[in-house]
Design a protein around this motif. Structure first.
Motif, short mmCIF file in Angstrom:
data_model
loop_
_atom_site.label_atom_id
_atom_site.label_comp_id
_atom_site.label_asym_id
_atom_site.label_seq_id
_atom_site.Cartn_x
_atom_site.Cartn_y
_atom_site.Cartn_z
N MET A 1 0.83 -1.21 0.00
CA MET A 1 0.00 0.00 0.00
C MET A 1 0.87 1.25 0.00
O MET A 1 0.57 2.21 -0.72
CB MET A 1 -0.93 0.00 1.21
CG MET A 1 -2.15 -0.88 1.05
SD MET A 1 -3.01 -0.62 -0.50
CE MET A 1 -3.96 0.84 -0.10
N ILE A 2 1.94 1.25 0.81
CA ILE A 2 2.85 2.40 0.82
C ILE A 2 3.43 2.60 -0.58
O ILE A 2 3.47 3.71 -1.11
CB ILE A 2 3.98 2.19 1.85
CG1 ILE A 2 3.40 2.16 3.26
CG2 ILE A 2 5.04 3.27 1.73
CD1 ILE A 2 4.40 1.75 4.33
N THR B 1 0.87 4.03 -2.94
CA THR B 1 0.67 5.46 -2.68
C THR B 1 1.82 6.26 -3.28
O THR B 1 1.61 7.28 -3.94
CB THR B 1 0.60 5.73 -1.17
OG1 THR B 1 -0.06 4.64 -0.55
CG2 THR B 1 -0.11 7.02 -0.87
N LEU C 1 1.63 6.29 -7.10
CA LEU C 1 0.55 7.16 -7.57
C LEU C 1 0.94 8.63 -7.40
O LEU C 1 0.67 9.45 -8.29
CB LEU C 1 -0.75 6.86 -6.80
CG LEU C 1 -1.44 5.57 -7.22
CD1 LEU C 1 -2.68 5.33 -6.38
CD2 LEU C 1 -1.81 5.62 -8.70
N THR C 2 1.60 8.96 -6.27
CA THR C 2 2.04 10.34 -6.06
C THR C 2 3.00 10.76 -7.17
O THR C 2 2.86 11.85 -7.75
CB THR C 2 2.76 10.47 -4.71
OG1 THR C 2 2.07 9.69 -3.75
CG2 THR C 2 2.84 11.90 -4.26
N SER D 1 9.21 0.24 -5.46
CA SER D 1 7.78 0.23 -5.15
C SER D 1 7.01 -0.63 -6.15
O SER D 1 6.07 -1.33 -5.78
CB SER D 1 7.22 1.65 -5.08
OG SER D 1 7.38 2.29 -6.30
#
Lengths: 321, 299
Positions: B33-34, B37, B40-41, B281
């Motif tokens: 999840m990190i 995120t 996506l950022t 990631s």
């Protein structure tokens, strides 16, 4: 076994011919005259150029040109390097020892580190040490070799000054002297460490999982029941079984290491096959470029064959036919 | 209890679909999840680049050469006086575009070849796989460089690289899909579909592919990491994205100058960190997806 090897080697011939066709057409499609380097560039007289082209055979049909190139190639005449004004064979042969040296040293690093880490992680899975090794593996898989190379040069060459950051040997050293060899080793250590340590991840993971799996097998239980010491079980009984599959990775590594060296050699300005290839592409040295491409394609095929053969040798249950 | 009540009770108890289970598992995976995120950022920042910063990415400014980070330019300026932070955002655009587009192409080609070879078997399978093996035989880096030199200038900008990388890396993908299809088509529902006269195209699209979707998704995710590394590696060598387009690899190219590498750390550290974190990631998301989509894993 011998029959299988011969059959495999023979089946490589049509594949290599196909590859040579691809390489030749690619070279033909490259910008500029694929074989035009031998014409004196200062002489722009169109008649001279036309004469030279006729003489060198550039006006022949493509098929004839291909035939001439491939028949020369098979006989060991790889053409002439237009940059070095020497036969391409000589130019390449000069660089091969460097690349081989780098490949061998980095392979040693890969195997030693993967061995230590894999054995530790396999023996003590799900502990702090295992998790640290897993973290390292993730990082090693994620960090591209060029980033690792740059950072390594920055830290170890510029900040700490431990290793030289370019070339394959110090300047002004006599070949054959003791200093010469020391300098050679010092130059190869950093690129080999980067290549080697980045390559350990898959080996380590494989060894770890294999040791854990083997640790659950019956022969281990028997050994335990008989009172064999734990270290002997791991270092002798299990390791012997787990090491076998690792050897077969070697075959696949041959080609990967050498073509992967394109980037590493460029970062460290290490004069090997990889940097020669890049140079030949950017300077349109077609004879050298085509020869290296053919050489590496052959090595890939050869590596696959070695891997298959090693499978059969280390594990007699696998039958090759 | 009336019939309507019973039906309502039944719908409430309805067990969650496989996708819901997978989503729940994935959301519980902190690392994934990190990573999601973060990725996506980065994507949003890259898309919004023109709105976030108004500095020029192309114009060379000799008065601002190699300035260290300051309040004026957060990450300093490069050897041509261009703002590093601005270039980072635009570089994210090209690197991620290459990654995502290549991923799409590779998935399309790989799935098509793998599914057709696996489903039809026989001669089709033999020829397709022979071709795939042939493609896999080429040393990747070497042929990407050669093909790129041929195509560069003929096709504009990023497309050269996208086409070259996609053409040379679908082989492994096709093999994975084929082996999964081979196993999946032995199931009875495929036989049932065939016996009622379903067209092969429909069986592959409607029956087989949804059942191997999890493998395809995971492979595609990991493929994105591979293509981003390939892109930045080639650009680092000066053979990838054209030099006037910023990409993380292009920005690292400057680190080949030992003066920049030694003294002007702010120029090369940001792209190096960006590439590493993005790859990391993506790998974590891939692992998370693998775990979430595997019905046997418990968590």
């Amino acid at each position: 076994m011998l029959q299988y090897t011969i059959r495999r080697l023979l089946s490589m011939i049509p594949l290599l011919l196909l590859i040579s066709l691809v390489v030749f057409s690619l070279a033909k499609m490259m910008p500029g005259d694929a074989f035009g380097g031998e014409i004196d560039p200062s002489n722009t007289n169109p008649q001279y150029i036309e004469e030279m082209r006729e003489k060198l055979g550039y006006n022949d049909p493509i098929i004839v040109q291909y035939g001439r190139w491939i028949s020369n190639f098979v006989q060991g005449d790889f053409g002439k390097s237009t940059v070095y004004k020497k036969p391409a064979v000589e130019v390449i042969a000069q660089r091969i020892p460097n690349t081989l040296f780098l490949a061998v040293v980095s392979l040693i690093f890969t195997y030693v580190f993967a061995f230590i880490m894999g054995m530790y992680a396999g023996r003590k899975p799900y502990t702090l040490g295992d998790n640290l090794i897993a973290t390292y593996n993730y990082l090693a898989l994620a960090i591209p070799s060029f980033v690792a190379g740059i950072v390594a040069i920055y830290i170890f060459s510029f900040q700490l000054g431990w290793f030289p950051f370019s070339g394959s040997v110090g300047i002004g050293l006599e070949e054959g002297t003791f200093e010469y060899y020391v300098s050679k080793v010092r130059h190869v250590l950093l690129p080999a460490l980067v290549l080697g340590l980045m390559g350990t991840a898959s080996y380590t993971q494989f060894l770890r999982n294999d040791i854990i799996e083997n640790g659950r097998k019956d022969f281990v239980r028997t050994a335990r029941a008989k009172g064999t010491s734990e270290s002997k079980i791991y270092n002798k009984h299990i390791l012997r079984n787990s090491i076998i599959p690792l050897i077969t990775f070697l075959g696949f590594d041959i080609a990967t290491l050498i073509s992967g060296a394109v980037i590493t050699e460029t970062i460290f300005t290490f004069p090997g096959i990889g940097s020669l290839f890049l140079e030949s592409v950017s300077r349109r040295d077609y004879a050298v470029m085509m020869s290296i491409t053919m050489l590496l394609s052959f090595l890939t095929l050869f590596g696959n064959l070695v891997a298959d053969l090693l499978y059969g040798i280390v594990d007699p249950r696998i039958r090759l036919d | 209890m009336t019939l309507a009540d019973k039906q309502e009770a039944l719908t409430q108890q309805k067990s969650p679909s496989p996708w819901t289970i997978a989503r729940r598992k994935f959301v519980k995976n902190k690392l994934a999840m990190i990573s999601l995120t973060f990725l996506l950022t980065v994507i949003i920042l890259s898309i919004l680049a023109p709105y976030i910063t108004t500095k020029d990415i192309v114009r060379i400014d000799f008065t601002q050469i190699s300035q260290p980070p300051s309040s004026e330019s957060w990450l300093g300026t490069d050897t041509n006086g261009r703002d590093v932070f601005t270039r980072m955002l635009y570089a994210g655009r090209s690197s991620l575009t290459v990654g995502l587009t290549c991923m799409l192409f590779i998935t399309l080609i790989g799935t098509a070849v793998g599914a057709i070879a696996g489903y039809f078997g026989g001669k089709v399978d033999q020829w397709l796989m022979r071709f795939t093996d042939f493609m896999l035989m080429f040393p990747f880096m070497i042929f990407v460089i050669v093909l790129n030199t041929i195509l560069v200038g003929k096709i504009s900008g990023l497309w050269t690289l996208i086409i070259v990388i996609s053409l040379l890396s679908w082989g492994g993908f096709a093999r994975v899909v084929r082996s999964k299809v081979l196993a999946e088509k032995e199931n009875e529902y495929v036989l049932a579909a065939q016996s009622i006269g379903c067209k092969p195209y429909k069986i592959i699209m409607k029956h087989l592919l949804p059942n191997i979707a999890s493998i395809i998704i995971v492979q595609a995710t990991l493929m994105m990491a591979v293509t981003i590394v390939a892109e930045s590696g080639l650009s680092f060598l000066g053979l990838g994205v054209p030099p006037d387009t910023p990409s993380w690899g292009n920005m690292l190219f400057e680190a080949r100058n030992s003066d920049v590498l030694k003294e002007k750390v702010w120029i090369w550290v940001p792209p190096a960190v960006a590439i590493t974190l993005v790859i990391l990631s993506i790998n974590f998301i891939g692992e998370g997806l693998k775990d979430a989509l595997n019905p046997k894993s418990r968590r």
